[in-house]
Write a protein that holds these residues in place. Structure first.
Motif, short mmCIF file in Angstrom:
data_model
loop_
_atom_site.label_atom_id
_atom_site.label_comp_id
_atom_site.label_asym_id
_atom_site.label_seq_id
_atom_site.Cartn_x
_atom_site.Cartn_y
_atom_site.Cartn_z
N LEU A 78 0.86 -1.18 0.00
CA LEU A 78 0.00 0.00 0.00
C LEU A 78 0.89 1.23 0.00
N VAL A 79 0.50 2.23 -0.77
CA VAL A 79 1.18 3.52 -0.76
C VAL A 79 0.13 4.58 -0.46
N VAL A 80 0.50 5.54 0.41
CA VAL A 80 -0.42 6.62 0.78
C VAL A 80 0.29 7.96 0.60
N ILE A 113 -5.03 8.34 -1.46
CA ILE A 113 -4.72 9.76 -1.32
C ILE A 113 -5.58 10.28 -0.17
N VAL A 114 -4.93 10.68 0.91
CA VAL A 114 -5.64 11.32 2.02
C VAL A 114 -5.80 12.77 1.58
N ASN A 115 -6.98 13.08 1.11
CA ASN A 115 -7.28 14.37 0.49
C ASN A 115 -7.71 15.36 1.58
N LEU A 116 -6.77 16.20 2.00
CA LEU A 116 -7.05 17.16 3.07
C LEU A 116 -8.05 18.23 2.62
N ARG A 117 -8.01 18.60 1.35
CA ARG A 117 -8.95 19.60 0.83
C ARG A 117 -10.38 19.07 0.83
N GLY A 118 -10.53 17.83 0.41
CA GLY A 118 -11.86 17.24 0.28
C GLY A 118 -12.33 16.52 1.52
N ASP A 119 -11.48 16.43 2.56
CA ASP A 119 -11.81 15.74 3.81
C ASP A 119 -12.31 14.32 3.53
N CYS A 120 -11.52 13.60 2.70
CA CYS A 120 -11.89 12.24 2.31
C CYS A 120 -10.62 11.47 1.95
N VAL A 121 -10.79 10.21 1.63
CA VAL A 121 -9.68 9.39 1.14
C VAL A 121 -10.07 8.85 -0.23
N SER A 173 -0.46 19.26 -3.42
CA SER A 173 0.06 18.31 -4.42
C SER A 173 -1.02 17.40 -5.00
N LEU A 174 -2.28 17.73 -4.80
CA LEU A 174 -3.38 16.83 -5.18
C LEU A 174 -3.34 16.43 -6.64
N GLN A 175 -3.15 17.37 -7.56
CA GLN A 175 -3.13 17.02 -8.98
C GLN A 175 -1.97 16.08 -9.32
N GLN A 176 -0.79 16.36 -8.79
CA GLN A 176 0.36 15.50 -9.04
C GLN A 176 0.13 14.11 -8.46
N ASP A 177 -0.47 14.04 -7.28
CA ASP A 177 -0.73 12.75 -6.65
C ASP A 177 -1.76 11.95 -7.45
N ARG A 178 -2.77 12.62 -7.99
CA ARG A 178 -3.79 11.93 -8.78
C ARG A 178 -3.26 11.49 -10.14
#
Length: 190
Positions: free
Chosen positions: A107-109, A137-145, A115-120
């Motif tokens: 697993l990679v997180v 991706i632990v998405n801090l902006r979207g408050d989701c994973v 960096s959301l676009q680069q991570d996606r």
């Protein structure tokens, strides 16, 4: 299998690590090698650092001694990529990597804000191409994973993607029985 996008140009992993050995790069240079390109990592702000701490704690509890949890350490994904994922679950024990970096992960997180676009885009392709069975991706902006599974290595894509939210749980595909609450991966709401 599709040819690697930087097979004819860019840095190889070996050349990249020679830059460290030769003193051109050092630990203060927050960079990683992605598809043959040395990419600067953005400065780490408190929410990102807290997200890494929360994610590391939660995953370590879930995994226990069944695998090793590495934090911001190189993963040799292919001859042109040595990303440093925020958290990686790798087989074995940390002692297994005294002389070499892992070349695969269970697993990679990535904890993501700026960096959301680069991570996606970039990182998901690298991790899928490396056949890593699961990428979060632990998405801090979207408050989701954001959960990426079922890699198609030849196409360098994950064939399934889901968004999980607070109140839900995630089970690690490669470690049956190891589960994490989404709330434990995200920093507390402010």
């Amino acid at each position: 299998m599709a040819e690697h996008p930087h097979a004819e140009r860019g840095y190889t992993v070996d050349a990249y690590f020679c830059l460290v050995t030769d003193g051109v790069l050092d630990a203060r240079d927050r960079v990683e090698l992605l598809d043959g390109v040395i990419v600067a990592e953005p400065p780490m702000d408190p929410p990102h650092a807290s997200g890494i701490a929360a994610t590391t704690e939660a995953i370590q509890r879930a995994v226990g001694a069944r695998a090793s949890v590495r934090i911001q350490a190189p993963l040799i994904a292919d001859p042109f990529s040595a990303p440093e994922p925020d958290v990686a679950v790798v087989q074995g024990h940390w002692r297994d990597y005294l002389e070499h970096h892992p070349t695969s992960a269970l697993l990679v997180v990535e904890v993501s804000d700026s960096s959301l676009q680069q991570d996606r885009l970039s990182k998901s392709r690298i991790y899928a191409g490396a056949r890593i069975p699961e990428y979060w991706i632990v998405n801090l902006r979207g408050d989701c994973v954001e959960v990426f599974r079922a890699p198609d290595a030849a196409q360098r894509i994950y064939t399934t993607r889901a968004v999980v939210r607070r109140g839900e749980r995630l089970t690690l595909v490669a470690l049956p029985g190891a589960a994490v609450a989404v709330d434990d991966l995200l920093p507390p709401r402010r």
